[in-house]
Design a protein around this motif. Structure first.
Motif, PDB file in Angstrom:
ATOM      1  N   PHE A  25      90.789  25.823  69.646  1.00 35.93           N
ATOM      2  CA  PHE A  25      89.322  25.815  69.696  1.00 35.93           C
ATOM      3  C   PHE A  25      88.752  27.145  69.216  1.00 35.93           C
ATOM      4  O   PHE A  25      87.766  27.189  68.468  1.00 35.93           O
ATOM      5  CB  PHE A  25      88.837  25.521  71.114  1.00 35.93           C
ATOM      6  N   GLU A  26      89.373  28.251  69.634  1.00 34.15           N
ATOM      7  CA  GLU A  26      88.895  29.568  69.208  1.00 34.15           C
ATOM      8  C   GLU A  26      88.965  29.712  67.692  1.00 34.15           C
ATOM      9  O   GLU A  26      88.038  30.241  67.054  1.00 34.15           O
ATOM     10  CB  GLU A  26      89.733  30.662  69.881  1.00 34.15           C
ATOM     11  N   ALA A  27      90.058  29.215  67.103  1.00 38.27           N
ATOM     12  CA  ALA A  27      90.218  29.305  65.645  1.00 38.27           C
ATOM     13  C   ALA A  27      89.179  28.451  64.933  1.00 38.27           C
ATOM     14  O   ALA A  27      88.578  28.878  63.931  1.00 38.27           O
ATOM     15  CB  ALA A  27      91.629  28.877  65.247  1.00 38.27           C
ATOM     16  N   LEU A  28      88.932  27.254  65.458  1.00 29.88           N
ATOM     17  CA  LEU A  28      87.936  26.357  64.856  1.00 29.88           C
ATOM     18  C   LEU A  28      86.522  26.926  65.010  1.00 29.88           C
ATOM     19  O   LEU A  28      85.714  26.903  64.071  1.00 29.88           O
ATOM     20  CB  LEU A  28      88.016  24.973  65.507  1.00 29.88           C
ATOM     21  N   ASN A  29      86.221  27.440  66.203  1.00 29.93           N
ATOM     22  CA  ASN A  29      84.887  27.982  66.470  1.00 29.93           C
ATOM     23  C   ASN A  29      84.627  29.209  65.594  1.00 29.93           C
ATOM     24  O   ASN A  29      83.516  29.390  65.055  1.00 29.93           O
ATOM     25  CB  ASN A  29      84.759  28.339  67.948  1.00 29.93           C
ATOM     26  N   LYS A  30      85.631  30.061  65.437  1.00 32.77           N
ATOM     27  CA  LYS A  30      85.500  31.248  64.594  1.00 32.77           C
ATOM     28  C   LYS A  30      85.221  30.844  63.143  1.00 32.77           C
ATOM     29  O   LYS A  30      84.365  31.442  62.478  1.00 32.77           O
ATOM     30  CB  LYS A  30      86.774  32.092  64.683  1.00 32.77           C
ATOM     31  N   ALA A  31      85.962  29.816  62.665  1.00 26.54           N
ATOM     32  CA  ALA A  31      85.759  29.336  61.296  1.00 26.54           C
ATOM     33  C   ALA A  31      84.381  28.711  61.138  1.00 26.54           C
ATOM     34  O   ALA A  31      83.743  28.836  60.083  1.00 26.54           O
ATOM     35  CB  ALA A  31      86.850  28.334  60.931  1.00 26.54           C
ATOM     36  N   TYR A  32      83.898  28.056  62.185  1.00 27.90           N
ATOM     37  CA  TYR A  32      82.563  27.441  62.135  1.00 27.90           C
ATOM     38  C   TYR A  32      81.473  28.507  62.112  1.00 27.90           C
ATOM     39  O   TYR A  32      80.536  28.464  61.299  1.00 27.90           O
ATOM     40  CB  TYR A  32      82.387  26.518  63.342  1.00 27.90           C
ATOM     41  N   LEU A  33      81.595  29.489  62.994  1.00 23.15           N
ATOM     42  CA  LEU A  33      80.578  30.538  63.087  1.00 23.15           C
ATOM     43  C   LEU A  33      80.535  31.402  61.826  1.00 23.15           C
ATOM     44  O   LEU A  33      79.473  31.951  61.476  1.00 23.15           O
ATOM     45  CB  LEU A  33      80.839  31.414  64.314  1.00 23.15           C
ATOM     46  N   SER A  34      81.668  31.502  61.144  1.00 19.53           N
ATOM     47  CA  SER A  34      81.711  32.311  59.920  1.00 19.53           C
ATOM     48  C   SER A  34      81.336  31.511  58.683  1.00 19.53           C
ATOM     49  O   SER A  34      81.335  32.050  57.575  1.00 19.53           O
ATOM     50  CB  SER A  34      83.106  32.916  59.743  1.00 19.53           C
ATOM     51  N   GLY A  35      81.048  30.220  58.872  1.00 17.33           N
ATOM     52  CA  GLY A  35      80.610  29.388  57.764  1.00 17.33           C
ATOM     53  C   GLY A  35      81.718  28.726  56.971  1.00 17.33           C
ATOM     54  O   GLY A  35      81.462  28.019  55.991  1.00 17.33           O
ATOM     55  N   ILE A  36      82.980  28.924  57.392  1.00 18.27           N
ATOM     56  CA  ILE A  36      84.108  28.293  56.687  1.00 18.27           C
ATOM     57  C   ILE A  36      84.094  26.785  56.936  1.00 18.27           C
ATOM     58  O   ILE A  36      84.255  25.977  56.013  1.00 18.27           O
ATOM     59  CB  ILE A  36      85.438  28.919  57.146  1.00 18.27           C
ATOM     60  N   ILE A  37      83.890  26.401  58.185  1.00 17.02           N
ATOM     61  CA  ILE A  37      83.738  24.987  58.534  1.00 17.02           C
ATOM     62  C   ILE A  37      82.245  24.685  58.608  1.00 17.02           C
ATOM     63  O   ILE A  37      81.535  25.234  59.451  1.00 17.02           O
ATOM     64  CB  ILE A  37      84.421  24.653  59.883  1.00 17.02           C
ATOM     65  N   ARG A  38      81.786  23.814  57.737  1.00 21.09           N
ATOM     66  CA  ARG A  38      80.359  23.478  57.707  1.00 21.09           C
ATOM     67  C   ARG A  38      80.051  22.381  58.720  1.00 21.09           C
ATOM     68  O   ARG A  38      80.914  21.581  59.083  1.00 21.09           O
ATOM     69  CB  ARG A  38      79.953  23.015  56.306  1.00 21.09           C
ATOM     70  N   GLU A  39      78.796  22.334  59.149  1.00 23.58           N
ATOM     71  CA  GLU A  39      78.387  21.377  60.179  1.00 23.58           C
ATOM     72  C   GLU A  39      78.603  19.936  59.740  1.00 23.58           C
ATOM     73  O   GLU A  39      78.983  19.086  60.553  1.00 23.58           O
ATOM     74  CB  GLU A  39      76.918  21.599  60.544  1.00 23.58           C
ATOM     75  N   GLU A  40      78.397  19.640  58.453  1.00 28.19           N
ATOM     76  CA  GLU A  40      78.570  18.257  57.986  1.00 28.19           C
ATOM     77  C   GLU A  40      80.015  17.790  58.080  1.00 28.19           C
ATOM     78  O   GLU A  40      80.290  16.605  58.258  1.00 28.19           O
ATOM     79  CB  GLU A  40      78.058  18.090  56.557  1.00 28.19           C
ATOM     80  N   ILE A  41      80.980  18.730  58.006  1.00 28.71           N
ATOM     81  CA  ILE A  41      82.392  18.377  58.177  1.00 28.71           C
ATOM     82  C   ILE A  41      82.635  17.916  59.613  1.00 28.71           C
ATOM     83  O   ILE A  41      83.288  16.899  59.856  1.00 28.71           O
ATOM     84  CB  ILE A  41      83.291  19.577  57.827  1.00 28.71           C
ATOM     85  N   VAL A  42      82.092  18.679  60.561  1.00 28.49           N
ATOM     86  CA  VAL A  42      82.238  18.321  61.979  1.00 28.49           C
ATOM     87  C   VAL A  42      81.549  16.993  62.262  1.00 28.49           C
ATOM     88  O   VAL A  42      82.120  16.107  62.935  1.00 28.49           O
ATOM     89  CB  VAL A  42      81.652  19.434  62.872  1.00 28.49           C
ATOM     90  N   ASN A  43      80.359  16.815  61.754  1.00 25.14           N
ATOM     91  CA  ASN A  43      79.597  15.585  62.003  1.00 25.14           C
ATOM     92  C   ASN A  43      80.293  14.361  61.416  1.00 25.14           C
ATOM     93  O   ASN A  43      80.313  13.288  62.034  1.00 25.14           O
ATOM     94  CB  ASN A  43      78.186  15.710  61.437  1.00 25.14           C
ATOM     95  N   SER A  44      80.878  14.510  60.237  1.00 26.48           N
ATOM     96  CA  SER A  44      81.603  13.384  59.617  1.00 26.48           C
ATOM     97  C   SER A  44      82.810  12.983  60.451  1.00 26.48           C
ATOM     98  O   SER A  44      83.076  11.798  60.663  1.00 26.48           O
ATOM     99  CB  SER A  44      82.050  13.760  58.197  1.00 26.48           C
ATOM    100  N   ALA A  45      83.541  14.000  60.938  1.00 25.30           N
ATOM    101  CA  ALA A  45      84.719  13.725  61.769  1.00 25.30           C
ATOM    102  C   ALA A  45      84.325  13.020  63.059  1.00 25.30           C
ATOM    103  O   ALA A  45      84.960  12.040  63.475  1.00 25.30           O
ATOM    104  CB  ALA A  45      85.462  15.023  62.071  1.00 25.30           C
ATOM    105  N   LEU A  46      83.268  13.497  63.705  1.00 26.34           N
ATOM    106  CA  LEU A  46      82.811  12.884  64.955  1.00 26.34           C
ATOM    107  C   LEU A  46      82.300  11.459  64.721  1.00 26.34           C
ATOM    108  O   LEU A  46      82.546  10.569  65.550  1.00 26.34           O
ATOM    109  CB  LEU A  46      81.714  13.734  65.593  1.00 26.34           C
ATOM    110  N   ALA A  47      81.608  11.244  63.608  1.00 28.30           N
ATOM    111  CA  ALA A  47      81.090   9.907  63.309  1.00 28.30           C
ATOM    112  C   ALA A  47      82.228   8.912  63.122  1.00 28.30           C
ATOM    113  O   ALA A  47      82.165   7.770  63.608  1.00 28.30           O
ATOM    114  CB  ALA A  47      80.218   9.951  62.054  1.00 28.30           C
ATOM    115  N   ARG A  48      83.280   9.327  62.430  1.00 25.18           N
ATOM    116  CA  ARG A  48      84.432   8.420  62.235  1.00 25.18           C
ATOM    117  C   ARG A  48      85.122   8.145  63.571  1.00 25.18           C
ATOM    118  O   ARG A  48      85.549   7.021  63.843  1.00 25.18           O
ATOM    119  CB  ARG A  48      85.421   9.034  61.240  1.00 25.18           C
TER     120      ARG A  48
END
Length: 362
Positions: free
Chosen positions: A160-183
């Motif tokens: 979770f820390e690695a994912l959150n760090k990547a999200y906060l730094s802009g590496i993981i974009r919000e639409e990637i997370v939203n697509s995964a959750l929607a599926r």
């Protein structure tokens, strides 16, 4: 396909792509009938490896065309009918020279999403497996590559820390997370609301299921060889670690019901019966027979008595002994009902009518 594969083996329907497709389609149809969630795995194919990805990173040396025409045949036919695809931890240089399959953009986004037009859930194999050296980095790369579920991390908080760090730094974009959750939400909505009350743990081992197992036991087991020899008095041997109770206890009891007696000496018997219980076990890194078992089998094959083998696990345990055996039954599992029918088949009191799903011999 690879008889020494320590982790697939009995977990695959066959070594023939068409048979795998047919069996898997029927299995998925049964899951769909009750609203259960299905997954096809281990994409793009784990059967030609000799390593257990729980322990190390397996390699597949085939080129992309070979994989497309063999390993990928069942996935090509069935993935869009499935609720999810699980990607294995595999090093396949022909598909991606830089990343293993479970976090490869070329495999997940390129092959699964685009070429196979699959837009449902993609799951990684367990991140706790030793094929993965850094589950934090692997999890981030897998999510970026198009995976929706990061399965069984060894340390969920660290992931979770690695994912959150990547999200906060802009590496993981919000639409990637939203697509995964929607599926995930679409897949999770498949089971009916009464699924868990209707199909609770009490259904496991219920009388209807036991009756079904008993009915199919004759149809699933295969008589590969059956030469004539007396079988009134046998010398019985099992592979693996010796336990207080025989692993083939029910098999032996059923033989006794047929009038068979057991000898403690090879010299005082009509025939020798070898029982193998080899099966895939995660983190074992091995399959089929241990060296000491192979030595004992070779000794028994040279004893001058007819030798028959019953494979209650991997059929490939018999690979090296096909020419020396006078009888061979492949049962594929050691359920009580299967042991009973195997004994009856050995004594010609039941007709075992199964067909081999794999080729034996090397």
């Amino acid at each position: 396909e690879e008889h020494e594969n320590p982790i697939v083996n009995l977990r695959a329907f066959s070594d023939n792509a068409a048979k795998v497709t047919a069996f898997a389609a029927s299995y998925m149809k049964g899951l769909d009938a009750v609203g259960a969630i299905s997954s096809v795995k281990h994409f793009p194919g784990h059967g030609s490896t000799k390593a257990d990805s729980h322990l190390t990173l397996p390699e597949v040396s085939k080129n992309a065309d070979q994989i497309w025409e063999n390993e990928l045949v069942p996935f090509r036919a069935l993935c869009r009918q499935s609720d999810s695809v699980m990607v294995g931890h595999l090093n396949i240089q022909s598909l991606d020279a830089d990343n293993i399959t479970s976090f490869s953009d070329k495999v997940i986004s390129g092959l699964i999403r685009k070429r196979l037009s699959f837009d449902k859930v993609v799951i990684t194999d367990a991140l706790s497996m030793k094929a993965i050296s850094d589950e934090g980095k692997a999890g981030v790369k897998a999510l970026l590559a198009g995976a929706d579920i990061l399965l069984v991390p060894e340390d969920p908080y660290k992931l979770f820390e690695a994912l959150n760090k990547a999200y906060l730094s802009g590496i993981i974009r919000e639409e990637i997370v939203n697509s995964a959750l929607a599926r995930q939400e679409v897949m999770a909505a498949k089971p009916p609301k009464d699924f868990f009350s209707k199909y609770g743990k009490d259904i496991i081992g219920c009388p209807e299921h036991k009756k079904f197992v008993s009915e199919i036991a004759e149809k699933c087991q295969v008589v590969v060889k059956d030469e004539y020899f007396p079988r009134k008095k046998i010398y019985y041997w099992e592979d693996g670690e010796k336990t207080q109770d025989l692993k083939g206890k029910i098999f032996a009891e059923e033989l006794r019901k047929s009038g068979v007696s057991f000898s403690d000496s090879v010299s005082d018997c009509d025939c020798v019966v070898l029982a193998s219980f080899s099966r895939p076990r995660a983190y074992s890194g091995k399959i089929n027979l241990a060296q000491k078992d192979k030595e004992e089998i070779n000794k028994l094959l040279s004893c001058g008595k007819p030798v028959s083998m019953i494979c209650f696990g991997s059929p490939f345990a018999a690979d090296d002994y096909l020419n020396g055996l006078k009888g061979l039954i492949c049962s594929f599992c050691d359920l009580p009902e299967f042991q009973e029918k195997a004994a009856q088949g050995f004594m010609h009191k039941a007709d075992l009518t199964g067909e081999m799903p794999v080729r034996l011999g090397k």
